[in-house]
Design a protein around this motif. Structure first.
Motif, mmCIF file in Angstrom:
data_model
loop_
_atom_site.group_PDB
_atom_site.id
_atom_site.type_symbol
_atom_site.label_atom_id
_atom_site.label_comp_id
_atom_site.label_asym_id
_atom_site.label_seq_id
_atom_site.Cartn_x
_atom_site.Cartn_y
_atom_site.Cartn_z
ATOM 1 N N ILE A 67 13.654 -18.013 1.764
ATOM 2 C CA ILE A 67 14.041 -16.827 2.540
ATOM 3 C C ILE A 67 15.340 -17.162 3.282
ATOM 4 O O ILE A 67 15.350 -18.068 4.123
ATOM 5 N N PRO A 68 16.417 -16.495 2.973
ATOM 6 C CA PRO A 68 17.659 -16.744 3.721
ATOM 7 C C PRO A 68 17.450 -16.356 5.184
ATOM 8 O O PRO A 68 16.959 -15.252 5.467
ATOM 9 N N LEU A 100 6.856 -1.169 4.325
ATOM 10 C CA LEU A 100 6.082 -1.101 3.074
ATOM 11 C C LEU A 100 4.606 -1.463 3.263
ATOM 12 O O LEU A 100 3.839 -1.457 2.309
ATOM 13 N N GLY A 101 4.277 -1.787 4.470
ATOM 14 C CA GLY A 101 2.856 -2.076 4.741
ATOM 15 C C GLY A 101 2.421 -3.437 4.250
ATOM 16 O O GLY A 101 1.238 -3.674 4.011
ATOM 17 N N ILE A 145 20.320 -5.765 -1.003
ATOM 18 C CA ILE A 145 20.078 -7.185 -0.775
ATOM 19 C C ILE A 145 18.638 -7.415 -0.331
ATOM 20 O O ILE A 145 17.932 -8.297 -0.834
ATOM 21 N N TYR A 199 6.743 -12.983 -6.845
ATOM 22 C CA TYR A 199 6.233 -14.258 -6.340
ATOM 23 C C TYR A 199 4.744 -14.133 -6.031
ATOM 24 O O TYR A 199 3.908 -14.944 -6.441
ATOM 25 N N TYR A 242 9.732 -11.134 -3.803
ATOM 26 C CA TYR A 242 8.435 -11.464 -3.211
ATOM 27 C C TYR A 242 7.281 -10.857 -4.010
ATOM 28 O O TYR A 242 6.265 -11.501 -4.238
ATOM 29 N N ASP A 296 7.089 -23.039 -2.074
ATOM 30 C CA ASP A 296 7.589 -22.098 -1.052
ATOM 31 C C ASP A 296 8.587 -21.137 -1.664
ATOM 32 O O ASP A 296 9.255 -21.450 -2.643
ATOM 33 N N MET A 297 8.646 -19.982 -1.035
ATOM 34 C CA MET A 297 9.662 -19.048 -1.495
ATOM 35 C C MET A 297 10.834 -19.137 -0.524
ATOM 36 O O MET A 297 10.664 -19.268 0.680
ATOM 37 N N PRO A 353 0.815 -1.209 0.000
ATOM 38 C CA PRO A 353 0.000 0.000 0.000
ATOM 39 C C PRO A 353 0.849 1.259 0.000
ATOM 40 O O PRO A 353 0.443 2.269 -0.578
ATOM 41 N N LEU A 412 18.548 -13.016 6.646
ATOM 42 C CA LEU A 412 17.912 -11.766 6.205
ATOM 43 C C LEU A 412 16.571 -11.523 6.884
ATOM 44 O O LEU A 412 15.983 -10.459 6.733
ATOM 45 N N CYS A 413 16.093 -12.498 7.614
ATOM 46 C CA CYS A 413 14.666 -12.434 7.938
ATOM 47 C C CYS A 413 14.282 -11.244 8.806
ATOM 48 O O CYS A 413 13.229 -10.645 8.610
ATOM 49 N N ASP A 457 2.277 -6.045 5.835
ATOM 50 C CA ASP A 457 1.696 -6.880 6.877
ATOM 51 C C ASP A 457 0.183 -6.737 6.937
ATOM 52 O O ASP A 457 -0.488 -7.495 7.602
ATOM 53 N N ALA A 484 9.201 -5.184 5.374
ATOM 54 C CA ALA A 484 7.790 -5.508 5.118
ATOM 55 C C ALA A 484 6.891 -4.584 5.917
ATOM 56 O O ALA A 484 5.877 -4.083 5.415
#
Lengths: 114, 844
Positions: A87-88, A102-103, A61, A72, A69, A84-85, A33, A91-92, A105, A99
């Motif tokens: 995710i290292p 950028l909204g 990165i 994806y 994503y 599944d995607m 959004p 990086l999580c 969630d 995330a």
């Protein structure tokens, strides 16, 4: 998602804090959004006019993963049994922050814009 | 759907997110961030956002929220907006609210032209719209920038979103602000609403207004809510404007309707209402809000349709009566559509139609009574009916019956047409129409007889030269009418009688059509109903075979003595045929049956046939029914001495077809000398023909001019009553001067034409009907009791009525009477209950 058909390009450019540029499908990026409002042609902010968003808080990165994503999500948005995607793990946490920023969630991404 | 990769710590550790604060060169401080944001807000309001970076501004609010300063930001934004409002937005609006505008919209001050009012209203609305649109736009952008505030703070503290709050300012500061000291009770709202309504009313009066302008003002109201909770039902549109809109619409249409009522033209009213409904629906889409589409339609429906529907329907000269009478298809179509809107049962329309049908039905009856059928209609529509008074009256009546049926069918056609074209084949209306038709047909009392006569007439003459399709239509019509008739058993009687005459006298035009008619009745009313009719047909066809067999038989015998008389016989089973045809009815009345004395030749013939017939069928009794048969006789009229020219100068031979009794009578005169007269009594004594039949027979050969084979001399006055029916006092002689243009003559039997019964006959028929009904009711009661064993009185009555409904409507006293009768005959007995309702038990 309603996409303004008169929008100039199908693609937009996302720029990371360290200068990496990612060209993303406009529709895919609209899952966020924040990006969606940023590019809202009605508001005529800088980003909307240029089709280019600079994220000074997100490095290359992380942004790469974010963009991955986006695509994806865009590819599988109304499919079932999707793979599944990746995710290292390292990086999580950073990805979570991005995330949140950028909204991504919120449930609002499925709601129409005001 | 998203998984981590690898085991724990197998590939380095998780990188911590960088702290978003504390980087050099970036404003981190709340005040610094707010300063930037405030400038941005101002720029946005001034439509100057082109150089602003959304990401930057978003990040400022993001940081403020992360620093837990969201509430401060929220309040600051709110304060900023309030201030902005007071300084920048309000003044132009106030400037628009002039004294003039207030007085026009709220006090309806006179003296301003419509154009003036419109332009002033438009200016005000434009002002409001402009300020709303820019405010809304800015608020959207600001809310976008502050998105993170909403997500990170407002939601958690359950405060209304920043957009809701700021947009609500518009409501609080503009719409809800009072009009200052002069009119403290009014708000800008009232002006806005009144102005919009004023514009709408102008459009209703036919002016052109700026629809888009009003639509945007309305959508503003749709976007705003009473409170910041934004309850769906609390849209300002719904809470303030709509009620006002509905109220004023009521007023508007009420006065319109009263005007229409004064003008008294239902047709204009229909069109006006239809137009208004369409207009209002359109207006909701283009000018006002689709939310109101049903409510406003309800207003129009209530004010223009429901309230005065009856009055409009009853309008003299243009109401429903004249619509129906003048086939105003379009009016009726609109009417139907309008009425269906307000009442799915269409009660008003239904009743009006029903009333009109019955009225028209009664009119038919009335006309019938007032029409003189002795003129014209009879002469060509009846077979040569001659001029005897009795015949004439009867023929008139028959013509009247046919006319009645035709008229009813016309009426039915008319309403069917209206029903398909105007009423959308509505089922409720169909039921109502059917009921009304059946009501007046049954109230007429002679419907059953007339319908049967109508069929009779058509089968005898009506279908001649018609195509199959046309015949089909006639049959359909007959069945339609039959459906309306409640007293099916009565109809059955009449039809039986009429059919018998058609069959025996060979008057039926087409066997096929007869059969078709019967099979249609069978489909419509069931096997039981047509059993007798079918039996009659069967009798006719077996008789044909019998006749054929008998002829062969006679030929085989070589009985030359009989070759002068050719016999064609109809053997009729007594049950299937009406009593009067069988001659039994009169027979019963006269006590022991009197056998007519047949001439010797005929007697021999009868004996020979009887012998033939009983050879194969033991124990059967044949009764000769003289009144139902016909005979062909060759008559020789010798030339009249003294006449030298004209037909009388020669011998004349005629083939005369005449009823059996007529034949017996004529044969009597074979040996009567010239100028010898036979009195009525002498004839009766010689032939033993029952008196009524003899009168008929004599009348047919002595009264009608073209068939005057006998000359009649009245006992009282001489020739004066040559045309009247034969009387027991008359004397007869052979008419030697008889002349006919054709060789073959068919003397019409007085009774052969099926016609309306006179009052006595009708009384008889009614009596017979009641007699038959008694048996039918008895049978029904016994059947029901046999099945139920025990039944309450009231239940029994209900069941009996149910069972018999298809045949006729039994009246209660008759049923009770039959129950009493069955009690006395011990088919049923009373059940003795101490205090319960009366009940019966079947006695096996």
């Amino acid at each position: 998602m309603d996409v303004d058909s008169s929008s100039p390009s199908k693609y937009i450019t996302l720029v990371s804090s360290d200068g990496f540029e990612f060209v993303v499908m406009r529709k895919a990026a609209f899952i966020s959004p924040a990006i969606k409002s940023m590019l809202d042609p009605k508001s005529q902010f800088q980003e909307a006019r240029t089709g280019r968003c600079v994220f000074e808080e997100i490095n290359g990165i992380v942004l790469e993963k974010v963009v991955e994503y986006f695509h994806y999500w865009y590819k599988y948005q109304d499919k079932e049994d999707v793979p599944d995607m990746e995710i290292p793990v390292e990086l999580c946490l950073e990805l979570l922050t991005a995330a949140d920023y950028l909204g991504l969630d919120s449930k609002e991404r499925l709601l129409p814009s005001r | 759907m998203i998984t981590g990769r690898g085991g724990s710590g197998s590939r380095g550790r998780i990188r911590p997110p960088r702290r978003p604060v504390g980087r050099p060169g970036q404003p981190d401080d709340f005040e610094q961030c707010w300063d930037k944001l405030r400038e941005a807000l101002r720029d946005i309001h001034n439509k100057n956002a082109g150089d602003l970076s959304f990401e930057q501004l978003y990040r400022y609010s993001y940081k403020i929220v992360l620093k837990k300063a969201g509430n401060q930001l929220y309040d600051r934004v709110k304060d900023f907006e309030e201030q902005w409002f007071a300084e920048q937005v309000m003044p132009p609006i106030w400037a628009l609210i002039t004294k003039n505008l207030i007085s026009i919209t709220l006090d309806e001050a006179p003296g301003t032209s419509i154009a003036e009012r419109r332009s002033m209203g438009e200016k005000f609305l434009k002002g409001v719209r402009g300020s709303w649109e820019s405010h809304n736009m800015s608020m959207n952008m600001i809310a976008d920038i502050l998105m993170y505030l909403d997500r990170g703070y407002t939601q958690d503290c359950s405060r209304p979103s920043i957009y809701t709050t700021t947009i609500g300012l518009f409501r609080n500061h503009i719409l809800r602000s009072g009009l200052g000291t002069s009119e403290p009770q009014y708000h800008v709202f009232d002006i806005l609403n009144a102005t919009i309504i004023d514009q709408i009313n102008m459009e209703r009066e036919g002016d052109v207004i700026d629809k888009a302008l009003i639509r945007s003002c309305i959508s503003m109201l749709e976007c705003l809510f009473e409170t910041d909770e934004e309850q769906e039902q609390e849209r300002l549109y719904l809470t303030t404007f709509e009620p006002f809109y509905i109220r004023t619409s009521h007023v508007f249409y009420k006065s319109e309707c009263e005007r229409l009522l004064r003008e008294g033209d239902a047709s204009a009213w229909l069109r006006y209402t239809k137009r208004r409904l369409a207009e209002e629906a359109g207006r909701c889409q283009t000018t006002v809000s689709p939310l109101s589409i049903h409510k406003i339609a309800a207003v129009v429906e209530q004010e223009l349709i429901s309230k005065h529907l009856e009055e409009f329907l009853n309008l003299e000269g243009s109401g429903i009566r004249s619509m129906i009478d003048n086939d105003r298809i379009e009016d009726l179509t609109i009417l139907y559509n309008l009425v269906s809107r307000i009442d799915p049962k269409k009660t008003a329309l239904r009743n009006a139609l029903a009333v009109r049908v019955v009225e028209l039905g009664n009119e038919i009856e009335q006309t019938l009574r007032n029409t003189d059928f002795s003129i014209a209609q009879t002469s060509d529509s009846k077979e040569p009916a001659g001029s005897a008074k009795k015949m004439n009256a009867a023929a008139q009546q028959t013509a009247a019956a046919i006319k009645w049926v035709d008229d009813v069918l016309l009426l039915k056609d008319k309403f069917d047409r209206l029903w398909t074209t105007c009423f959308d084949e509505d089922l409720t209306l169909q039921t109502a129409l059917t009921k009304s038709f059946s009501d007046f047909v049954n109230s007429f009392g002679r419907g059953a007889e007339f319908v049967s006569l109508f069929i009779d007439d058509n089968l005898k003459r009506g279908i001649k030269g018609k195509t199959e399709a046309e015949v089909d239509v006639v049959l359909d019509k007959a069945i339609t009418l039959l459906r309306y008739i409640g007293e099916k058993d009565k109809f059955e009687q009449y039809y039986q009688k009429h059919l018998a005459r058609r069959l025996l006298h060979g008057k039926s035009e087409s066997q096929e059509v007869e059969q078709e008619m019967i099979s249609r009745m069978k489909r419509e009313l069931g096997n039981n109903f047509t059993q007798k009719f079918e039996g009659m047909f069967r009798d006719m066809s077996t008789s044909k075979e019998t006749t054929e067999d008998y002829r062969n038989h006679v030929r085989g015998l070589g009985a030359l003595e009989h070759n002068q008389i050719d016999l064609s016989i109809s053997v009729l089973a007594g049950n299937n045929w009406p009593k009067e045809v069988m001659g039994r009815f009169t027979g019963l009345a006269d006590g022991p049956k009197i056998k007519a004395t047949y001439p010797r030749e005929i007697q021999r013939l009868q004996e020979s046939f009887f012998e033939f017939y009983t050879k194969n069928r033991n124990g059967r009794v044949l009764t000769w029914v003289g009144s139902a048969g016909t005979a062909d006789i060759k008559c020789l009229f010798p030339k009249i001495p003294g006449k030298t020219t004209g037909p009388l100068a020669k011998d004349r031979r005629y083939d005369v077809n005449i009823s059996t009794y007529g034949m017996i009578v004529l044969l009597l005169f074979e040996n009567v000398g010239e100028d010898e007269w036979l009195t009525f009594e002498e004839i009766q004594a010689a032939t033993s023909i029952p008196q009524p039949d003899l009168i008929n027979a004599l009348t047919s050969v002595s009264s009608l001019k073209p068939y005057r084979l006998l000359t009649k001399k009245s006992g009282e006055s001489k020739e004066s009553q040559a045309n009247s029916a034969a009387k027991p006092t008359d004397q007869f002689t052979f008419n030697r001067e008889f002349v006919s243009k054709t060789i073959k003559l068919r003397v019409p039997s007085v009774n052969a034409a099926n016609k309306v019964e006179n009052d006595d006959e009708r009384k008889e028929t009614d009596q017979k009907t009641i007699e038959t009904r008694k048996y039918v009711i008895d049978a029904a009661i016994v059947r029901i009791m046999k099945q139920r064993k025990e039944l309450l009185h009231s239940q029994l009555i209900t069941e009996v009525i149910q069972v018999l409904a298809g045949r006729f409507k039994p009246d209660l006293p008759l049923i009770k009477n039959r129950i009493e009768d069955l009690l006395s005959r011990e088919y049923v007995e009373r059940v003795e209950l101490s205090d319960g309702p009366p009940a019966y038990r079947y006695v096996a």
